[in-house]
Design a protein around this motif. Structure first.
Motif, PDB file in Angstrom:
ATOM      1  N   VAL A  38      30.929  45.905  39.110  1.00 50.07           N
ATOM      2  CA  VAL A  38      29.856  45.090  38.627  1.00 50.07           C
ATOM      3  C   VAL A  38      29.642  44.120  39.702  1.00 50.07           C
ATOM      4  O   VAL A  38      30.754  43.473  40.324  1.00 50.07           O
ATOM      5  N   THR A  39      28.265  43.743  40.144  1.00 52.89           N
ATOM      6  CA  THR A  39      28.072  42.673  41.328  1.00 52.89           C
ATOM      7  C   THR A  39      27.316  41.513  40.507  1.00 52.89           C
ATOM      8  O   THR A  39      26.546  41.983  39.637  1.00 52.89           O
ATOM      9  N   ILE A  89      37.974  46.109  36.573  1.00 49.91           N
ATOM     10  CA  ILE A  89      37.245  46.354  35.134  1.00 49.91           C
ATOM     11  C   ILE A  89      38.197  47.003  34.229  1.00 49.91           C
ATOM     12  O   ILE A  89      38.217  46.636  33.286  1.00 49.91           O
ATOM     13  N   ASP A  90      38.789  48.112  34.731  1.00 48.52           N
ATOM     14  CA  ASP A  90      39.716  48.668  33.761  1.00 48.52           C
ATOM     15  C   ASP A  90      41.089  47.855  33.563  1.00 48.52           C
ATOM     16  O   ASP A  90      41.357  47.957  32.396  1.00 48.52           O
ATOM     17  N   GLU A  91      41.467  47.164  34.534  1.00 44.34           N
ATOM     18  CA  GLU A  91      42.548  46.309  33.913  1.00 44.34           C
ATOM     19  C   GLU A  91      42.150  44.970  33.268  1.00 44.34           C
ATOM     20  O   GLU A  91      43.065  44.672  32.432  1.00 44.34           O
ATOM     21  N   LEU A  92      40.868  44.468  33.432  1.00 45.50           N
ATOM     22  CA  LEU A  92      40.647  42.955  32.612  1.00 45.50           C
ATOM     23  C   LEU A  92      39.773  43.319  31.512  1.00 45.50           C
ATOM     24  O   LEU A  92      39.591  42.459  30.580  1.00 45.50           O
ATOM     25  N   GLY A  93      38.883  44.489  31.400  1.00 43.40           N
ATOM     26  CA  GLY A  93      38.047  44.491  30.504  1.00 43.40           C
ATOM     27  C   GLY A  93      36.605  44.002  31.229  1.00 43.40           C
ATOM     28  O   GLY A  93      36.941  43.126  32.133  1.00 43.40           O
ATOM     29  N   SER A 198      38.597  53.472  32.153  1.00 46.45           N
ATOM     30  CA  SER A 198      38.935  52.868  30.926  1.00 46.45           C
ATOM     31  C   SER A 198      37.754  53.261  29.768  1.00 46.45           C
ATOM     32  O   SER A 198      37.955  52.961  28.790  1.00 46.45           O
ATOM     33  N   TRP A 199      36.755  53.853  30.370  1.00 41.37           N
ATOM     34  CA  TRP A 199      35.452  53.769  29.528  1.00 41.37           C
ATOM     35  C   TRP A 199      35.436  55.255  28.676  1.00 41.37           C
ATOM     36  O   TRP A 199      36.082  56.213  28.800  1.00 41.37           O
TER      37      TRP A 199
END
Length: 235
Positions: A38-39, A89-93, A198-199
């Motif tokens: 995500v940018t 993203i996977d670790e934090l949401g 994680s999606w």
């Protein structure tokens, strides 16, 4: 379809109400993708007249978006990009990853903004930033529109430059977002090192479902937010 060009109305309001001198527009791209970072772009434009045709990146053709982005990078007073990797993203949401990417962008600016115009209705930045959220700010606010275009073009370039061994995923065309070609490649080969594990898309791929990651609680990811470390995605 005709559209109203963005203005400095919101920025002028913030300056008048708060006394802010430096206002940055912030927008993100990649939130709904299956793969890639995500940018977030933070752009400072001052109150100068915007380049002709500037609007939300989604309303521009790819060719016109590239042309305006090249012009914007020379025109803006300052801009900076921040990324959060698929691993982050996977670790934090997504909400925490957005904040991480946005903080990296804002802290990358040569001067700290007094206030931030954030596209959307949800303030994922919070303290210590002074934030004004604006729904469809990428269409109505010049600084946010500039950030929108630069973020989109830069992230698309990142995805297009991923290794050729993943050419069948067509990242150069879909930028990691869902598409029939992307899904077909996932079914055949499974996720790449650039996918978010994680999606929910993995729930529809029985042969690869075992690779799905369970997201850690937000509190457990707080240290990563503080450290600002990248987790395995080379930008």
């Amino acid at each position: 379809m005709p559209y109203e060009p963005p203005t400095h109305t919101v920025e002028r309001s913030i300056r008048a109400r708060t006394g802010a001198r430096i206002v940055a527009g912030v927008d993100e791209v990649g939130r709904g993708a299956w793969a890639g970072p995500v940018t977030v772009c933070a752009a400072i434009t001052g109150l100068r007249r915007a380049p002709a045709g500037l609007t939300d990146s989604k309303l521009l053709t790819p060719k016109r978006r590239d042309e305006i982005a090249a012009e914007l990078e020379q025109w803006v007073t300052a801009h900076a990009l921040g990324h959060a990797s698929p691993e982050e993203i996977d670790e934090l949401g997504m909400t925490a990853a957005l904040r991480l990417a946005a903080c990296r962008a804002l802290e990358g600016l040569p001067i700290r903004p007094d206030a931030v115009i954030l596209d959307g209705k949800h303030d994922y930045l919070g303290a210590p930033w002074t934030v004004r959220t604006v729904i469809k700010g990428d269409q109505s606010c010049i600084a946010v529109a500039a950030a929108s275009v630069i973020a989109k073009v830069r992230r698309d370039a990142i995805m297009a430059e991923l290794p050729g061994e993943y050419a069948d995923f067509a990242f150069a065309d879909n930028a990691g977002y869902p598409s029939p070609v992307h899904k077909a490649a996932l079914e055949q080969r499974g996720p790449t090192p650039y996918h978010r594990l994680s999606w929910a898309y993995l729930d529809g791929l029985p042969q690869w479902r075992h690779l799905k990651k369970t997201r850690v609680p937000v509190s457990a990811g707080a240290a990563a937010l503080e450290s600002g470390g990248q987790l395995g995605f080379d930008f």
